[in-house]
Design an enzyme around this catalytic site. Structure first.
Site, PDB file in Angstrom:
ATOM      1  N   LYS A   2      23.306  26.451  50.072  1.00  0.00           N
ATOM      2  CA  LYS A   2      22.696  25.406  50.921  1.00  0.00           C
ATOM      3  C   LYS A   2      23.350  25.424  52.300  1.00  0.00           C
ATOM      4  O   LYS A   2      22.666  25.381  53.328  1.00  0.00           O
ATOM      5  CB  LYS A   2      22.909  24.066  50.253  1.00  0.00           C
ATOM      6  N   ASN A   3      24.676  25.538  52.340  1.00  0.00           N
ATOM      7  CA  ASN A   3      25.400  25.420  53.617  1.00  0.00           C
ATOM      8  C   ASN A   3      25.351  26.683  54.452  1.00  0.00           C
ATOM      9  O   ASN A   3      25.937  26.735  55.528  1.00  0.00           O
ATOM     10  CB  ASN A   3      26.850  24.988  53.357  1.00  0.00           C
TER      11      ASN A   3
ATOM     12  N   ARG B  50      23.476  14.678  57.463  1.00  0.00           N
ATOM     13  CA  ARG B  50      24.370  14.935  58.597  1.00  0.00           C
ATOM     14  C   ARG B  50      24.138  16.325  59.168  1.00  0.00           C
ATOM     15  O   ARG B  50      24.232  16.533  60.382  1.00  0.00           O
ATOM     16  CB  ARG B  50      25.804  14.801  58.098  1.00  0.00           C
TER      17      ARG B  50
ATOM     18  N   CYS C   4      28.769   9.257  56.028  1.00  0.00           N
ATOM     19  CA  CYS C   4      28.095   9.104  54.746  1.00  0.00           C
ATOM     20  C   CYS C   4      29.218   8.684  53.796  1.00  0.00           C
ATOM     21  O   CYS C   4      30.317   8.380  54.226  1.00  0.00           O
ATOM     22  CB  CYS C   4      27.413  10.385  54.311  1.00  0.00           C
TER      23      CYS C   4
ATOM     24  N   ARG D 205      32.845  11.062  59.507  1.00  0.00           N
ATOM     25  CA  ARG D 205      32.133  12.285  59.908  1.00  0.00           C
ATOM     26  C   ARG D 205      31.607  12.215  61.342  1.00  0.00           C
ATOM     27  O   ARG D 205      30.434  12.404  61.607  1.00  0.00           O
ATOM     28  CB  ARG D 205      31.023  12.594  58.893  1.00  0.00           C
TER      29      ARG D 205
ATOM     30  N   ILE E 240      40.759  16.838  53.836  1.00  0.00           N
ATOM     31  CA  ILE E 240      39.647  17.027  54.759  1.00  0.00           C
ATOM     32  C   ILE E 240      38.870  15.745  55.020  1.00  0.00           C
ATOM     33  O   ILE E 240      38.591  15.403  56.162  1.00  0.00           O
ATOM     34  CB  ILE E 240      38.676  18.135  54.229  1.00  0.00           C
TER      35      ILE E 240
ATOM     36  N   ARG F 255      20.380  17.022  46.357  1.00  0.00           N
ATOM     37  CA  ARG F 255      20.516  17.505  47.742  1.00  0.00           C
ATOM     38  C   ARG F 255      21.072  18.920  47.760  1.00  0.00           C
ATOM     39  O   ARG F 255      20.810  19.677  48.691  1.00  0.00           O
ATOM     40  CB  ARG F 255      21.473  16.607  48.525  1.00  0.00           C
TER      41      ARG F 255
HETATM   42  C1  EPZ Z   1      30.608  21.133  56.158  1.00  0.00           C
HETATM   43  O1  EPZ Z   1      30.448  19.818  56.650  1.00  0.00           O
HETATM   44  C2  EPZ Z   1      29.841  21.177  54.850  1.00  0.00           C
HETATM   45  N1  EPZ Z   1      28.425  20.890  55.125  1.00  0.00           N
HETATM   46  C3  EPZ Z   1      30.430  20.141  53.894  1.00  0.00           C
HETATM   47  O2  EPZ Z   1      29.750  20.283  52.659  1.00  0.00           O
HETATM   48  C4  EPZ Z   1      31.907  20.468  53.673  1.00  0.00           C
HETATM   49  O3  EPZ Z   1      32.475  19.477  52.834  1.00  0.00           O
HETATM   50  C5  EPZ Z   1      32.627  20.476  55.024  1.00  0.00           C
HETATM   51  O4  EPZ Z   1      31.988  21.427  55.910  1.00  0.00           O
HETATM   52  C6  EPZ Z   1      34.095  20.862  54.915  1.00  0.00           C
HETATM   53  O5  EPZ Z   1      34.212  22.091  54.301  1.00  0.00           O
HETATM   54  C7  EPZ Z   1      27.643  21.854  55.666  1.00  0.00           C
HETATM   55  O6  EPZ Z   1      28.083  22.954  55.936  1.00  0.00           O
HETATM   56  C8  EPZ Z   1      26.211  21.485  55.903  1.00  0.00           C
HETATM   57  P1  EPZ Z   1      33.510  19.503  59.090  1.00  0.00           P
HETATM   58  P2  EPZ Z   1      30.864  19.483  58.140  1.00  0.00           P
HETATM   59  O7  EPZ Z   1      32.869  19.316  60.422  1.00  0.00           O
HETATM   60  O8  EPZ Z   1      30.652  20.641  59.033  1.00  0.00           O
HETATM   61  C9  EPZ Z   1      36.142  15.884  60.587  1.00  0.00           C
HETATM   62  C10 EPZ Z   1      28.614  19.606  50.809  1.00  0.00           C
HETATM   63  O9  EPZ Z   1      29.144  19.146  49.808  1.00  0.00           O
HETATM   64  N2  EPZ Z   1      35.399  16.091  61.829  1.00  0.00           N
HETATM   65  O10 EPZ Z   1      34.179  20.805  58.809  1.00  0.00           O
HETATM   66  O11 EPZ Z   1      30.186  18.203  58.480  1.00  0.00           O
HETATM   67  C11 EPZ Z   1      35.191  15.412  59.482  1.00  0.00           C
HETATM   68  O12 EPZ Z   1      35.031  14.015  59.540  1.00  0.00           O
HETATM   69  C12 EPZ Z   1      29.026  19.149  52.167  1.00  0.00           C
HETATM   70  O13 EPZ Z   1      27.764  20.539  50.798  1.00  0.00           O
HETATM   71  C13 EPZ Z   1      35.726  15.333  62.956  1.00  0.00           C
HETATM   72  O14 EPZ Z   1      36.633  14.502  62.913  1.00  0.00           O
HETATM   73  O15 EPZ Z   1      32.422  19.254  57.966  1.00  0.00           O
HETATM   74  C14 EPZ Z   1      35.887  15.872  58.246  1.00  0.00           C
HETATM   75  O16 EPZ Z   1      36.882  14.908  57.904  1.00  0.00           O
HETATM   76  C15 EPZ Z   1      29.803  17.867  52.088  1.00  0.00           C
HETATM   77  N3  EPZ Z   1      35.022  15.513  64.104  1.00  0.00           N
HETATM   78  C16 EPZ Z   1      36.556  17.183  58.682  1.00  0.00           C
HETATM   79  O17 EPZ Z   1      36.638  17.144  60.114  1.00  0.00           O
HETATM   80  C17 EPZ Z   1      33.996  16.443  64.196  1.00  0.00           C
HETATM   81  O18 EPZ Z   1      33.392  16.586  65.265  1.00  0.00           O
HETATM   82  C18 EPZ Z   1      35.764  18.416  58.298  1.00  0.00           C
HETATM   83  O19 EPZ Z   1      34.489  18.266  58.842  1.00  0.00           O
HETATM   84  C19 EPZ Z   1      33.688  17.203  63.046  1.00  0.00           C
HETATM   85  C20 EPZ Z   1      34.406  17.010  61.883  1.00  0.00           C
END
Ligand code: EPZ
Length: 387
Positions: free
Chosen positions: A22-23, A93, A117, A122, A297, A367
């Protein structure tokens, strides 16, 4: 709202085929905005986030057609709108992934703030600044592909899905070097052309089935999976006493019942994936001893713990750490899913609980997992979907 009804106690045996990631499919679909040419994707998982993305892209003017063989044809001949509407963004998201390509292709983009969420706030501040974030790295890579001059991403995310997207973009004519390392160099080009791309297997679905085999002391072959995308997870499961064999076809898990409590810390790839934390917690309730699970994370990704406790698990939450005391018998109960991977954790616990578990709000599960109850039933689980 659908529910899943599971009767625990059967050892899972057999072969299961993993769907596309999916990702990886989500950014690949967003990348179709970067060209007027036709993009064909193969191995696309038919899950709700994919259907939401189809709706979003159609609203932007992209022609999106899915075939029953898990392939999709996308064509963004002209962009009709530059705005990703809030009613779609608030449900997923990952809608933020259209920000980069829309900006690159048309010069401007409006995407509502995705909002938090269940698992955390996020924010998308890093998407703008460009620090370590998975979809942030993907957004910036897509935007930079059509930007003038060279862009260098420092502290880039290294996930296999980032590498998969870079390979697809390069086949469209982009000039991207270093995907999979912390530094990615992108030379902007004038335009990109269509391409055909096969989405990589879903490493989190594969990891979920490895845990399913381990927790039920079963014997499962996980086909169409790539063990190289799960090294930290495989290492950790082996440390906990799980027999895992890997090969060109995928991997196999041969449960041997003797699970050892083993600590885990989630970090950015290639460390242990946060998306496997909830599944691992379910497993540790069946391991002998006390294990410490640290979630680095997301700030609120332990909601499955309270539901596991209602099934009899002995878990204590202390900030970003969960302390699990096993091995404890679990009892079937009515539980509620709170997010995608929490749903998977509750299914795993239900597979070994005494009696019947009914999991509510399985739209979270739908999802990101394609027909998971059919896949589980095909290897012996007593599971049915209640409409
Ligand atoms: C991706 O989300 C994945 N989703 C998530 O999978 C996965 O859990 C996550 O990466 C971490 O591996 C997709 O790829 C569609 P991040 P993403 O930006 O990109 C903080 C699932 O189960 N952050 O790497 O949204 C954030 O809040 C989903 O399939 C900021 O603070 O994750 C989080 O605590 C759930 N500011 C951490 O960094 C930002 O601008 C990692 O977020 C961006 C992120």
């Amino acid at each position: 709202m659908d529910k899943l009804r599971i009767t625990g106690g059967t050892r899972l045996k057999g072969r299961v085929k993993i769907s596309g990631a999916k990702n990886s499919a989500l950014p690949a679909m967003a990348a179709s905005l970067l060209t007027a040419g036709e993009v064909t994707l193969e191995n696309v998982p038919l899950v709700n986030d994919i259907f939401t993305t189809r709706r979003l892209l159609r609203e932007l003017g992209v022609i999106v057609e899915f075939e029953p063989d898990h392939s999709a044809r996308l064509r963004a001949e002209k962009i009709l709108s530059h705005e990703a509407p809030y009613d779609l963004v608030k449900t997923m998201r990952a809608s933020v992934l259209v920000l980069g390509p829309l900006l690159a292709r048309t010069g401007h983009a409006r995407v509502s703030l995705p909002g938090g969420c269940a698992i955390g706030a996020r924010p998308i501040n890093l998407h703008i600044q460009g620090k370590i974030t998975v979809t942030g790295t993907e957004n910036l890579m897509m935007a930079a592909s059509l930007a003038h001059g060279q862009t260098i991403l420092q502290n880039a995310a290294r996930e296999p899905e980032v590498v998969d997207l870079a390979e697809m973009l390069n086949r469209m004519g982009a000039k991207i070097d270093g995907a999979g390392t912390p530094t990615i160099k992108i030379e902007g080009v004038h335009e990109l052309k269509g391409t055909m791309h096969r989405v990589i297997p879903d490493r989190i679905e594969a990891g979920t089935f490895l845990v399913a085999g381990a927790i039920t002391n079963g014997d499962i072959e996980v086909l169409n999976s790539n063990p190289n995308h799960l090294t930290s997870v495989i290492e950790k499961l082996r440390e906990a006493g799980v027999n895992i064999e890997t090969g060109p076809e995928g991997m196999a898990v041969r449960g041997n019942g003797a699970l050892k409590a083993t600590d885990v810390v989630t970090k950015e790839y290639p460390a242990f994936a946060t998306d496997m934390q909830a599944q691992y917690m379910a497993l540790m309730t069946q391991a002998n001893g006390i294990s410490f699970i640290t979630e680095n994370i997301f700030e609120n990704r332990f909601m499955h713990a309270s539901e596991l406790m209602r099934m009899g698990a002995n878990i204590r939450i202390d900030g970003s750490r969960a302390i699990v005391s096993g091995k404890g018998r679990l009892t079937g109960a009515n539980v509620i899913a709170s997010d995608l991977r929490a749903s998977a954790s509750l299914i795993l616990a239900a597979l070994i609980a005494d009696g019947v578990t009914v999991i509510d709000r399985v739209y979270h599960l739908d999802r990101g997992y394609e027909k998971i109850e059919e896949k589980l039933r095909s290897i012996g689980a007593q599971i049915e979907r209640l409409k």
